[in-house]
Design a protein around this motif. Structure first.
Motif, PDB file in Angstrom:
ATOM      1  N   UNK A 180      45.089  34.542  11.044  1.00 16.67           N
ATOM      2  CA  UNK A 180      45.447  34.187  12.414  1.00 16.67           C
ATOM      3  C   UNK A 180      44.315  33.417  13.077  1.00 16.67           C
ATOM      4  N   UNK A 181      44.580  32.950  14.279  1.00 21.49           N
ATOM      5  CA  UNK A 181      43.581  32.138  14.952  1.00 21.49           C
ATOM      6  C   UNK A 181      43.604  32.289  16.458  1.00 21.49           C
ATOM      7  N   UNK A 182      42.482  31.952  17.069  1.00 19.91           N
ATOM      8  CA  UNK A 182      42.388  31.799  18.517  1.00 19.91           C
ATOM      9  C   UNK A 182      42.354  30.297  18.746  1.00 19.91           C
ATOM     10  N   UNK A 183      43.314  29.789  19.524  1.00 19.76           N
ATOM     11  CA  UNK A 183      43.532  28.351  19.588  1.00 19.76           C
ATOM     12  C   UNK A 183      43.116  27.762  20.929  1.00 19.76           C
ATOM     13  N   UNK A 224      42.687  40.657  19.890  1.00 16.02           N
ATOM     14  CA  UNK A 224      42.286  41.178  18.586  1.00 16.02           C
ATOM     15  C   UNK A 224      41.456  40.137  17.844  1.00 16.02           C
ATOM     16  N   UNK A 225      40.718  40.566  16.847  1.00 21.75           N
ATOM     17  CA  UNK A 225      39.810  39.671  16.147  1.00 21.75           C
ATOM     18  C   UNK A 225      40.574  38.551  15.457  1.00 21.75           C
ATOM     19  N   UNK A 236      35.740  28.191  31.578  1.00 21.18           N
ATOM     20  CA  UNK A 236      34.656  28.928  30.925  1.00 21.18           C
ATOM     21  C   UNK A 236      35.185  30.127  30.155  1.00 21.18           C
ATOM     22  N   UNK A 237      36.164  30.810  30.717  1.00 26.52           N
ATOM     23  CA  UNK A 237      36.663  32.036  30.095  1.00 26.52           C
ATOM     24  C   UNK A 237      37.243  31.778  28.703  1.00 26.52           C
ATOM     25  N   UNK A 238      38.067  30.745  28.555  1.00 27.42           N
ATOM     26  CA  UNK A 238      38.660  30.503  27.244  1.00 27.42           C
ATOM     27  C   UNK A 238      37.616  30.010  26.245  1.00 27.42           C
ATOM     28  N   UNK A 239      36.655  29.217  26.735  1.00 26.67           N
ATOM     29  CA  UNK A 239      35.572  28.764  25.861  1.00 26.67           C
ATOM     30  C   UNK A 239      34.717  29.941  25.394  1.00 26.67           C
ATOM     31  N   UNK A 240      34.383  30.813  26.323  1.00 19.98           N
ATOM     32  CA  UNK A 240      33.533  31.939  25.975  1.00 19.98           C
ATOM     33  C   UNK A 240      34.262  32.923  25.061  1.00 19.98           C
ATOM     34  N   UNK A 241      35.578  33.083  25.271  1.00 21.21           N
ATOM     35  CA  UNK A 241      36.345  33.952  24.378  1.00 21.21           C
ATOM     36  C   UNK A 241      36.342  33.392  22.960  1.00 21.21           C
ATOM     37  N   UNK A 293      34.001  33.743  17.376  1.00 24.31           N
ATOM     38  CA  UNK A 293      33.148  33.154  16.345  1.00 24.31           C
ATOM     39  C   UNK A 293      31.985  34.081  16.004  1.00 24.31           C
ATOM     40  N   UNK A 294      31.366  34.630  17.026  1.00 22.44           N
ATOM     41  CA  UNK A 294      30.232  35.520  16.800  1.00 22.44           C
ATOM     42  C   UNK A 294      30.667  36.825  16.133  1.00 22.44           C
ATOM     43  N   UNK A 295      31.959  37.150  16.257  1.00 23.62           N
ATOM     44  CA  UNK A 295      32.495  38.352  15.598  1.00 23.62           C
ATOM     45  C   UNK A 295      32.927  38.067  14.162  1.00 23.62           C
ATOM     46  N   UNK A 296      32.791  36.811  13.727  1.00 26.20           N
ATOM     47  CA  UNK A 296      33.084  36.488  12.337  1.00 26.20           C
ATOM     48  C   UNK A 296      34.094  35.391  12.102  1.00 26.20           C
ATOM     49  N   UNK A 297      34.751  34.899  13.140  1.00 27.52           N
ATOM     50  CA  UNK A 297      35.743  33.837  12.954  1.00 27.52           C
ATOM     51  C   UNK A 297      35.078  32.525  12.534  1.00 27.52           C
ATOM     52  N   UNK A 298      35.775  31.785  11.669  1.00 27.68           N
ATOM     53  CA  UNK A 298      35.305  30.455  11.288  1.00 27.68           C
ATOM     54  C   UNK A 298      35.856  29.427  12.272  1.00 27.68           C
ATOM     55  N   UNK A 299      35.144  28.301  12.410  1.00 26.52           N
ATOM     56  CA  UNK A 299      35.560  27.250  13.333  1.00 26.52           C
ATOM     57  C   UNK A 299      36.355  26.188  12.578  1.00 26.52           C
TER      58      UNK A 299
END
Length: 254
Positions: free
Chosen positions: A84-87, A105-106, A121-126, A131-137
């Motif tokens: 899954x992804x955060x878009x 969720x992660x 800012x909120x969506x960028x920071x999320x 990413x810092x929790x392990x997601x790839x870009x």
């Protein structure tokens, strides 16, 4: 040449106006029966949206002939096993990515496209937190800027680089000039790179992408080329023409 991969913005149209002779050139190439794909790094619209825009300009181009970073993204996720992804994408793409999207969720991936109509800012920071929790870009593309009637505008790559800098991670690029992007387009046409010419206005995406897969690169002196006056050369094209209108005249020579 058995096939052509032709850029859209800057090559067929610029600042939302068709380039002189472009419609006639495409019609001529189609009359010759040469298979085509129209490539774009536009990452805020679906291929169907692009079809509508092009047909409103008078181009006889269908959705099936248009290959975008959105096309590549959907194929990428279709091949993943329950990923899954955060878009960070435009509102026009929200329904398209919904089957793969998570919010709290992660996420396995953070996908960055043109999200200027959703940006804060909120969506960028999320995205950064994922990413810092392990997601790839994943970058739909890494263009630095695009040109419209109002001048120069920040493009997707500027925000991708910000997230890369903050996280010390490198993004996986789906759009031009990535080898995967061009390879997928070649696969659709069922041809090899050696049988194909790439036509575009941008040396850093179109011509570099052609070289990356071993295709012939044809640079047009319109669009970005005209604006930057050839000052951002990254790779030499095989041929240079004044505009897409000259393409039918040189096909026999490539």
């Amino acid at each position: 040449m058995k096939a052509l991969l032709i850029d859209l913005e800057g090559t067929l149209y610029f600042k939302n106006r068709p380039i002189t002779g472009a419609k006639e050139a495409i019609a001529h190439v189609k009359d010759l029966g040469i298979p085509l794909r129209f490539l774009t790094n536009t990452d805020s619209k679906t291929p169907k949206d692009m079809e509508k825009k092009l047909q409103q300009m008078g181009f006889d181009i269908t959705e099936a002939e248009i290959f975008t970073p959105v096309t590549a993204m959907l194929r990428f996720f279709q091949k993943q096993d329950s990923k899954n992804g955060y878009f960070l994408v435009s509102s026009a793409l929200q329904k398209v990515v919904a089957p793969y999207a998570v919010e709290q969720t992660s996420a396995d991936y953070v996908v960055v496209g043109d999200f200027r109509d959703q940006m804060n800012y909120q969506v960028l920071n999320k995205a950064f937190q994922h990413i810092m929790a392990g997601a790839e870009i994943i970058a739909l593309q890494k263009g630095k800027y695009f040109i419209r009637e109002n001048g120069y505008n920040l493009d997707t790559g500027s925000f991708v680089q910000m997230l890369e800098y903050a996280s010390n991670k490198e993004a996986y690029v789906l759009g031009k000039p990535s080898k995967q992007y061009f390879s997928l387009a070649l696969d659709e046409l069922g041809v090899t790179a050696e049988e194909t010419a790439v036509v575009g206005d941008d040396q850093t995406t179109d011509i570099l992408g052609a070289e990356g897969v071993g295709a012939t690169g044809i640079l047009v002196k319109t669009g970005k080329y005209a604006e930057v006056n050839g000052s951002q050369v990254k790779v030499e094209p095989n041929k240079v023409i004044d505009s897409i209108s000259q393409l039918p005249l040189i096909l026999k020579d490539i």
